[in-house]
Design an enzyme around this catalytic site. Structure first.
Site, PDB file in Angstrom:
ATOM      1  N   ARG A 196      -5.555 -12.089   4.771  1.00  0.00           N
ATOM      2  CA  ARG A 196      -6.283 -11.176   3.894  1.00  0.00           C
ATOM      3  C   ARG A 196      -5.812 -11.254   2.448  1.00  0.00           C
ATOM      4  O   ARG A 196      -6.609 -11.369   1.516  1.00  0.00           O
ATOM      5  CB  ARG A 196      -6.132  -9.748   4.411  1.00  0.00           C
ATOM      6  CG  ARG A 196      -6.878  -9.472   5.715  1.00  0.00           C
ATOM      7  CD  ARG A 196      -6.554  -8.064   6.185  1.00  0.00           C
ATOM      8  NE  ARG A 196      -7.344  -7.690   7.362  1.00  0.00           N
ATOM      9  CZ  ARG A 196      -7.019  -7.987   8.606  1.00  0.00           C
ATOM     10  NH1 ARG A 196      -5.921  -8.691   8.830  1.00  0.00           N
ATOM     11  NH2 ARG A 196      -7.767  -7.604   9.620  1.00  0.00           N
ATOM     12  N   ASP A 216      -2.597 -23.163   5.524  1.00  0.00           N
ATOM     13  CA  ASP A 216      -2.510 -22.208   6.620  1.00  0.00           C
ATOM     14  C   ASP A 216      -2.938 -22.972   7.869  1.00  0.00           C
ATOM     15  O   ASP A 216      -4.060 -23.483   7.926  1.00  0.00           O
ATOM     16  CB  ASP A 216      -3.430 -21.013   6.372  1.00  0.00           C
ATOM     17  CG  ASP A 216      -3.227 -19.898   7.394  1.00  0.00           C
ATOM     18  OD1 ASP A 216      -3.140 -20.216   8.597  1.00  0.00           O
ATOM     19  OD2 ASP A 216      -3.176 -18.724   6.985  1.00  0.00           O
ATOM     20  N   ARG A 277       7.365 -11.781   2.166  1.00  0.00           N
ATOM     21  CA  ARG A 277       8.575 -11.357   2.876  1.00  0.00           C
ATOM     22  C   ARG A 277       9.780 -12.039   2.257  1.00  0.00           C
ATOM     23  O   ARG A 277       9.745 -13.233   1.937  1.00  0.00           O
ATOM     24  CB  ARG A 277       8.475 -11.717   4.369  1.00  0.00           C
ATOM     25  CG  ARG A 277       7.402 -10.953   5.099  1.00  0.00           C
ATOM     26  CD  ARG A 277       7.730  -9.479   5.225  1.00  0.00           C
ATOM     27  NE  ARG A 277       6.564  -8.685   5.581  1.00  0.00           N
ATOM     28  CZ  ARG A 277       6.424  -7.395   5.325  1.00  0.00           C
ATOM     29  NH1 ARG A 277       7.372  -6.764   4.667  1.00  0.00           N
ATOM     30  NH2 ARG A 277       5.356  -6.752   5.696  1.00  0.00           N
ATOM     31  N   ASP A 301       9.061  -9.709  -5.352  1.00  0.00           N
ATOM     32  CA  ASP A 301       8.886  -8.302  -4.995  1.00  0.00           C
ATOM     33  C   ASP A 301       9.627  -7.950  -3.717  1.00  0.00           C
ATOM     34  O   ASP A 301       9.748  -6.779  -3.365  1.00  0.00           O
ATOM     35  CB  ASP A 301       7.393  -8.003  -4.828  1.00  0.00           C
ATOM     36  CG  ASP A 301       7.111  -6.526  -4.594  1.00  0.00           C
ATOM     37  OD1 ASP A 301       7.607  -5.701  -5.388  1.00  0.00           O
ATOM     38  OD2 ASP A 301       6.400  -6.197  -3.627  1.00  0.00           O
ATOM     39  N   GLU A 306      17.068  -5.260   1.639  1.00  0.00           N
ATOM     40  CA  GLU A 306      16.475  -4.254   0.753  1.00  0.00           C
ATOM     41  C   GLU A 306      17.029  -2.865   1.084  1.00  0.00           C
ATOM     42  O   GLU A 306      16.980  -2.457   2.239  1.00  0.00           O
ATOM     43  CB  GLU A 306      14.951  -4.262   0.898  1.00  0.00           C
ATOM     44  CG  GLU A 306      14.316  -5.567   0.445  1.00  0.00           C
ATOM     45  CD  GLU A 306      12.793  -5.574   0.535  1.00  0.00           C
ATOM     46  OE1 GLU A 306      12.209  -4.554   0.974  1.00  0.00           O
ATOM     47  OE2 GLU A 306      12.185  -6.581   0.171  1.00  0.00           O
ATOM     48  N   HIS A 327       9.848  -4.061  -4.153  1.00  0.00           N
ATOM     49  CA  HIS A 327       8.913  -4.048  -3.017  1.00  0.00           C
ATOM     50  C   HIS A 327       7.745  -3.087  -3.278  1.00  0.00           C
ATOM     51  O   HIS A 327       7.518  -2.126  -2.542  1.00  0.00           O
ATOM     52  CB  HIS A 327       9.635  -3.655  -1.727  1.00  0.00           C
ATOM     53  CG  HIS A 327       8.922  -4.164  -0.491  1.00  0.00           C
ATOM     54  ND1 HIS A 327       9.599  -4.543   0.640  1.00  0.00           N
ATOM     55  CD2 HIS A 327       7.598  -4.356  -0.224  1.00  0.00           C
ATOM     56  CE1 HIS A 327       8.719  -4.935   1.562  1.00  0.00           C
ATOM     57  NE2 HIS A 327       7.503  -4.828   1.051  1.00  0.00           N
ATOM     58  N   LEU A 328       6.992  -3.414  -4.318  1.00  0.00           N
ATOM     59  CA  LEU A 328       5.872  -2.567  -4.735  1.00  0.00           C
ATOM     60  C   LEU A 328       4.520  -3.047  -4.211  1.00  0.00           C
ATOM     61  O   LEU A 328       3.489  -2.457  -4.537  1.00  0.00           O
ATOM     62  CB  LEU A 328       5.809  -2.520  -6.269  1.00  0.00           C
ATOM     63  CG  LEU A 328       7.019  -1.947  -6.997  1.00  0.00           C
ATOM     64  CD1 LEU A 328       6.802  -2.006  -8.502  1.00  0.00           C
ATOM     65  CD2 LEU A 328       7.289  -0.519  -6.548  1.00  0.00           C
ATOM     66  N   GLY A 329       4.508  -4.100  -3.396  1.00  0.00           N
ATOM     67  CA  GLY A 329       3.242  -4.695  -2.973  1.00  0.00           C
ATOM     68  C   GLY A 329       2.235  -3.704  -2.434  1.00  0.00           C
ATOM     69  O   GLY A 329       1.052  -3.762  -2.762  1.00  0.00           O
ATOM     70  N   ALA A 330       2.682  -2.786  -1.589  1.00  0.00           N
ATOM     71  CA  ALA A 330       1.770  -1.806  -0.986  1.00  0.00           C
ATOM     72  C   ALA A 330       1.884  -0.438  -1.649  1.00  0.00           C
ATOM     73  O   ALA A 330       1.299   0.532  -1.163  1.00  0.00           O
ATOM     74  CB  ALA A 330       2.067  -1.672   0.507  1.00  0.00           C
TER      75      ALA A 330
END
Length: 367
Positions: A196, A216, A277, A301, A306, A327-330
């Site tokens: 996605r 992929d 990741r 990120d 962490e 770790h701001l991705g989400a």
């Protein structure tokens, strides 16, 4: 026993479309139908009480309670508190902070399902859960747009030296010449992992005039063309890519995917973005490549540990060619709502099949 057909949209991991074998426990069996995008779910699951931890938004609890499911919410919980609390519940909902280890699962005498409000399940021992007939589900698409937008922003930030230039100006300097950047137009972007997030990144960066190549193992060349990317083999990625962005799950075959051998095969000065990741990058090799100029810039990120405490990781973060974020991705308001909503709707569907159209995203154990 109730029979429900769920339409599976997208993937939980890179191997999601290869889930040809039964995923089963004593309450649930998922079987592949003749249509590649459909799975039949035969279900009989009891979920009377759910423990929600890690600050999952209120929408999750509200959705569950509106269907008569009891909810206990503990935004912050220690391991000791979790071990004491978990036997009381049939379901556990976590984000990334709480570690659902074999020890925790052993204490979970009445647990039927663990829900990860997000995509990655690195903090859940999926194999141990499978051995105890505990289903693991996630919300793989809920934060895709947020992670995509951060990725695109970081690519542009690297190209134009946005972060160091802003820091310099705040320090009272006017270093226009020092921070002359480059256009991304006509540069080659390699997207590794075309789920996605990777697909959305490809679409958006192609609109900036980038040539997008992708790798992929479970996406065909024809599928790549649908979102404007050209599928290539890994050996073709490294010498072509000006930018590399990582969107793979962290599994045994992808751990330390970016390592010394790979970095030596890349263009000198390649720019690398990781909003996927932390374990995808072998950090000692990466630091060496930064120091030698093999990696011209990086936006990170995520990290192996962490919050980061390892001196080597901290040295990477402090390197002048690195833009680092926690770790701001989400971490958008929209994603926070969606991940809780999707997990809640899946849990309700396990109790009251067909209540919501949200597809079941069951994570298959690897053994």
């Amino acid at each position: 026993m109730i029979t429900v057909t769920y339409i599976i949209s997208g993937r939980t991991t890179l191997e999601y479309h290869r889930m040809l074998v039964d995923y089963s426990c004593n309450r649930t069996v998922v079987r592949k139908t003749r249509h590649h995008s459909q799975f039949q779910l035969f279900i009989k699951m009891e979920i009377k009480s759910v423990l929600i931890v890690d600050g999952v938004g209120p929408v999750c609890a509200d959705t569950l309670t509106s269907h008569g499911i009891s909810v206990t919410t503990k935004p912050k919980i220690t391991k000791e508190e979790l071990l004491k609390e978990i036997p009381k519940h049939n379901a556990l909902v976590v984000r990334s902070a709480t570690q659902v280890t074999e020890e925790v699962l052993a204490a979970a005498k009445n647990l039927n399902v663990v829900g990860r409000a997000g995509a990655g399940v690195d903090n859940i021992d999926v194999n141990a859960a499978g051995k105890k007939n505990i289903m693991v589900i996630n919300a793989p698409g809920a934060n895709a747009m947020s992670a995509c937008e951060l990725t695109c922003g970081l690519i542009l930030a690297l190209a134009r030296h946005v972060v160091p230039a802003a820091t310099s100006l705040k320090a009272g300097r006017w270093d226009r010449a020092l921070y002359t950047g480059t256009e991304v137009n006509n540069r080659t972007l390699a997207v590794l992992g075309l789920g996605r997030v990777g697909r959305e990144v490809a679409v958006r960066m192609r609109s900036f005039g980038m040539k997008v190549i992708g790798f992929d193992p479970y996406v065909t060349s024809e599928q790549c063309q649908e979102f404007g990317a050209t599928k290539v083999e890994l050996s073709e990625v490294w010498p072509q890519a000006d930018y590399i962005t990582l969107h793979m799950p962290l599994i045994d075959s992808t751990r330390s995917f970016i390592n010394k051998e790979v970095l030596n095969s890349c263009k000198k000065g390649v720019k690398i973005v990781n909003v996927g990741r932390g374990g995808l990058i072998h950090e000692p090799d990466f630091l060496e490549a930064l120091k030698e100029g093999k990696v011209g810039a990086a936006a990170l990120d995520v990290f192996e540990e962490e919050p980061p405490k390892n001196p080597l990781t901290l040295e990477i973060i402090q390197h002048p060619a690195v833009v680092a974020t926690p770790h701001l991705g989400a971490s958008t308001k929209e994603a926070q709502v969606r991940v809780g909503q999707e997990i809640a709707e899946q849990l309700v569907n396990l109790v009251k099949p067909g209540t919501y159209k949200t597809p079941l995203a069951a994570v298959k154990p690897s053994n």
